[in-house]
Write a protein that holds these residues in place. Structure first.
Motif, PDB file in Angstrom:
ATOM      1  N   PHE A 159       0.837  -1.207   0.000  1.00 27.98           N
ATOM      2  CA  PHE A 159       0.000   0.000   0.000  1.00 27.98           C
ATOM      3  C   PHE A 159       0.869   1.254   0.000  1.00 27.98           C
ATOM      4  N   GLU A 160       1.879   1.291   0.858  1.00 24.00           N
ATOM      5  CA  GLU A 160       2.747   2.475   0.927  1.00 24.00           C
ATOM      6  C   GLU A 160       3.523   2.671  -0.376  1.00 24.00           C
ATOM      7  N   ARG A 161       3.927   1.593  -1.028  1.00 24.18           N
ATOM      8  CA  ARG A 161       4.605   1.704  -2.323  1.00 24.18           C
ATOM      9  C   ARG A 161       3.692   2.334  -3.368  1.00 24.18           C
ATOM     10  N   SER A 162       2.403   2.143  -3.212  1.00 32.09           N
ATOM     11  CA  SER A 162       1.449   2.678  -4.186  1.00 32.09           C
ATOM     12  C   SER A 162       1.194   4.172  -4.003  1.00 32.09           C
ATOM     13  N   LEU A 163       1.706   4.749  -2.926  1.00 35.87           N
ATOM     14  CA  LEU A 163       1.434   6.155  -2.619  1.00 35.87           C
ATOM     15  C   LEU A 163       2.414   7.087  -3.334  1.00 35.87           C
ATOM     16  N   LEU A 164       2.429   6.989  -4.641  1.00 38.25           N
ATOM     17  CA  LEU A 164       3.279   7.848  -5.465  1.00 38.25           C
ATOM     18  C   LEU A 164       2.435   8.980  -6.034  1.00 38.25           C
ATOM     19  N   THR A 165       2.906  10.202  -5.867  1.00 37.31           N
ATOM     20  CA  THR A 165       2.162  11.348  -6.392  1.00 37.31           C
ATOM     21  C   THR A 165       2.631  11.632  -7.815  1.00 37.31           C
ATOM     22  N   LEU A 166       1.702  11.582  -8.756  1.00 40.60           N
ATOM     23  CA  LEU A 166       2.042  11.596 -10.169  1.00 40.60           C
ATOM     24  C   LEU A 166       1.659  12.907 -10.851  1.00 40.60           C
ATOM     25  N   ASN A 167       2.343  13.163 -11.965  1.00 40.38           N
ATOM     26  CA  ASN A 167       2.000  14.253 -12.885  1.00 40.38           C
ATOM     27  C   ASN A 167       1.968  15.622 -12.219  1.00 40.38           C
ATOM     28  N   ALA A 168       2.940  15.866 -11.336  1.00 40.06           N
ATOM     29  CA  ALA A 168       3.095  17.211 -10.774  1.00 40.06           C
ATOM     30  C   ALA A 168       3.352  18.197 -11.906  1.00 40.06           C
ATOM     31  N   PRO A 169       2.961  19.445 -11.750  1.00 43.74           N
ATOM     32  CA  PRO A 169       3.263  20.439 -12.781  1.00 43.74           C
ATOM     33  C   PRO A 169       4.734  20.434 -13.187  1.00 43.74           C
ATOM     34  N   PHE A 170       5.625  20.300 -12.207  1.00 44.60           N
ATOM     35  CA  PHE A 170       7.051  20.294 -12.536  1.00 44.60           C
ATOM     36  C   PHE A 170       7.421  19.074 -13.369  1.00 44.60           C
ATOM     37  N   ASP A 171       6.834  17.923 -13.079  1.00 45.92           N
ATOM     38  CA  ASP A 171       7.111  16.720 -13.869  1.00 45.92           C
ATOM     39  C   ASP A 171       6.589  16.879 -15.290  1.00 45.92           C
ATOM     40  N   ARG A 172       5.416  17.473 -15.413  1.00 43.75           N
ATOM     41  CA  ARG A 172       4.878  17.696 -16.758  1.00 43.75           C
ATOM     42  C   ARG A 172       5.787  18.648 -17.537  1.00 43.75           C
ATOM     43  N   TRP A 173       6.327  19.643 -16.848  1.00 48.40           N
ATOM     44  CA  TRP A 173       7.269  20.579 -17.489  1.00 48.40           C
ATOM     45  C   TRP A 173       8.538  19.857 -17.914  1.00 48.40           C
ATOM     46  N   LEU A 174       9.033  18.979 -17.031  1.00 53.16           N
ATOM     47  CA  LEU A 174      10.215  18.196 -17.389  1.00 53.16           C
ATOM     48  C   LEU A 174       9.966  17.352 -18.637  1.00 53.16           C
ATOM     49  N   ARG A 175       8.726  16.903 -18.801  1.00 49.99           N
ATOM     50  CA  ARG A 175       8.395  16.067 -19.951  1.00 49.99           C
ATOM     51  C   ARG A 175       8.066  16.894 -21.198  1.00 49.99           C
ATOM     52  N   GLY A 176       8.223  18.222 -21.097  1.00 48.87           N
ATOM     53  CA  GLY A 176       8.079  19.047 -22.287  1.00 48.87           C
ATOM     54  C   GLY A 176       6.876  19.956 -22.340  1.00 48.87           C
ATOM     55  N   GLU A 177       6.030  19.930 -21.294  1.00 43.94           N
ATOM     56  CA  GLU A 177       4.846  20.788 -21.285  1.00 43.94           C
ATOM     57  C   GLU A 177       5.241  22.156 -20.720  1.00 43.94           C
ATOM     58  N   GLU A 178       5.672  23.044 -21.568  1.00 43.26           N
ATOM     59  CA  GLU A 178       6.240  24.328 -21.144  1.00 43.26           C
ATOM     60  C   GLU A 178       5.272  25.144 -20.305  1.00 43.26           C
ATOM     61  N   SER A 179       3.989  25.078 -20.620  1.00 45.49           N
ATOM     62  CA  SER A 179       3.008  25.898 -19.904  1.00 45.49           C
ATOM     63  C   SER A 179       2.629  25.329 -18.536  1.00 45.49           C
ATOM     64  N   ALA A 180       3.176  24.179 -18.162  1.00 44.98           N
ATOM     65  CA  ALA A 180       2.833  23.567 -16.870  1.00 44.98           C
ATOM     66  C   ALA A 180       3.324  24.399 -15.701  1.00 44.98           C
ATOM     67  N   LEU A 181       4.367  25.198 -15.903  1.00 49.56           N
ATOM     68  CA  LEU A 181       4.921  26.049 -14.843  1.00 49.56           C
ATOM     69  C   LEU A 181       4.694  27.515 -15.171  1.00 49.56           C
ATOM     70  N   SER A 182       4.479  28.293 -14.116  1.00 45.74           N
ATOM     71  CA  SER A 182       4.415  29.744 -14.273  1.00 45.74           C
ATOM     72  C   SER A 182       5.827  30.298 -14.409  1.00 45.74           C
ATOM     73  N   ASP A 183       5.931  31.534 -14.845  1.00 42.51           N
ATOM     74  CA  ASP A 183       7.251  32.170 -14.946  1.00 42.51           C
ATOM     75  C   ASP A 183       7.922  32.216 -13.577  1.00 42.51           C
ATOM     76  N   GLU A 184       7.146  32.480 -12.530  1.00 40.05           N
ATOM     77  CA  GLU A 184       7.726  32.540 -11.190  1.00 40.05           C
ATOM     78  C   GLU A 184       8.270  31.184 -10.772  1.00 40.05           C
ATOM     79  N   GLN A 185       7.575  30.101 -11.099  1.00 37.88           N
ATOM     80  CA  GLN A 185       8.046  28.764 -10.738  1.00 37.88           C
ATOM     81  C   GLN A 185       9.315  28.400 -11.495  1.00 37.88           C
ATOM     82  N   LYS A 186       9.407  28.799 -12.770  1.00 40.08           N
ATOM     83  CA  LYS A 186      10.631  28.562 -13.533  1.00 40.08           C
ATOM     84  C   LYS A 186      11.789  29.350 -12.933  1.00 40.08           C
TER      85      LYS A 186
END
Length: 314
Positions: A159-186
């Motif tokens: 159960f604890e292994r399954s507690l992975l938080t997925l698709n954070a805005p930063f992860d989406r940005w890492l995968r190429g979604e430029e608009s996932a982060l605000s200018d301030e976050q970048k």
């Protein structure tokens, strides 16, 4: 949670060159074990007086921790260290602030036996669960030998292994979604790297993969002296597990993945605000005073690390 707060601009993304990597989304877990483990995680019969469960201190709706300086165990006993989040804990290289458990399966033993947490033992827990016919059937469907210590720990670990938080805005940005982060976050990420936070908070879990001394610049400032309270055994960090003087004040670097949700911060739970924690880490880990506008941007970046999991919204 401690934050150890420098390095290249983040314009054209090359994932392989970035010090942080996304949480994998192609994970496979046994759904029946996860379900049983969730039940056990919320079962107060794992404590000596049937008063608390794992979820009592690791509130999944509150980021997998709680909002207390230290959690309260059986008989209202206060704990000795701030409760870390259970989310993404499988990505840590060791468990507990002082690294005394090698993995999640071993970690389960800690709170079960700790006299100020659950204050129980496995024979007692096995006896209680074995008297529950429905629980026995669930175990027998998954494990040929039914209810026993190893199988209880295995289910909770799954159960604890399954507690992975997925698709954070930063992860989406890492995968190429430029608009996932605000200018301030970048900007915050660039500052996070340029100040040196990234030297300890990197990898998939943005921490959790190394030890680091708390108060690294004692020649400039001493966190424990300036905190204003006496040293405790917990303050000694890894030394309390190894008795090696080289391990004094050495702690497992915590993950920042859900840091925006898991106030208060540090092993002693002494700081309530994320921006205050960043300021303190700048001073005591880097020997630098970070300007307020930089702290705000770094805090905004840390917020972008928060991914999704159904348990956060139940």
């Amino acid at each position: 949670m401690s934050l150890l707060l420098l390095c290249t601009p983040v314009f054209a993304m090359n994932l392989s060159s970035e010090p942080i990597s996304p949480v994998p989304t192609d994970n496979r877990f046994n759904p029946d074990k996860v379900s049983l483990g969730r039940t056990l995680f919320h079962d107060p019969r794992l404590s000596s007086d049937n008063s608390i469960s794992c979820a009592s201190c690791h509130n999944l709706k509150q980021g997998g921790a709680d909002d207390a300086k230290v959690s309260v165990g059986v008989r209202g006993e206060p704990g000795t260290a701030n409760t870390p989040t259970v989310f993404n804990s499988s990505l840590n290289f060791v468990q507990f602030w002082n690294g005394r458990a090698a993995d999640l399966t071993e970690q389960v033993n800690g709170p079960v036996h700790n006299p100020v947490e659950m204050d129980a033992n496995w024979p007692l827990i096995v006896s209680r669960l074995s008297q529950d016919p429905a629980m026995g059937q669930r175990f027998e469907a998954l494990y040929p030998d039914g209810v026993n210590e190893a199988n209880i720990r295995d289910a909770i670990t799954e159960f604890e292994r399954s507690l992975l938080t997925l698709n954070a805005p930063f992860d989406r940005w890492l995968r190429g979604e430029e608009s996932a982060l605000s200018d301030e976050q970048k900007t915050g990420y660039r500052l996070f790297k340029s100040y040196g936070c990234i030297s300890c908070h990197q990898g998939t879990n943005v921490g959790g993969n190394m030890y680091a001394p708390f108060g690294a610049v004692k020649d400039i400032a001493d966190y424990f002296s300036e905190r204003g309270t006496s040293l405790t055994e917990t303050d000694l960090g890894r030394y309390s597990a190894t008795n090696d003087t080289a391990d004094r004040y050495l702690f497992k670097v915590p993950s920042l993945r859900l840091a925006s949700l898991t106030s208060p911060y540090f092993h002693d739970g002494s700081v309530k605000e994320l921006e205050s924690a960043i300021k303190i880490m700048g001073r005591f880990q880097l020997g630098r005073e970070i300007p307020a506008e930089h702290i705000t941007a770094i805090s905004s970046f840390i917020e972008s690390l928060q991914g999704n999991h159904p348990e956060l919204n139940r």
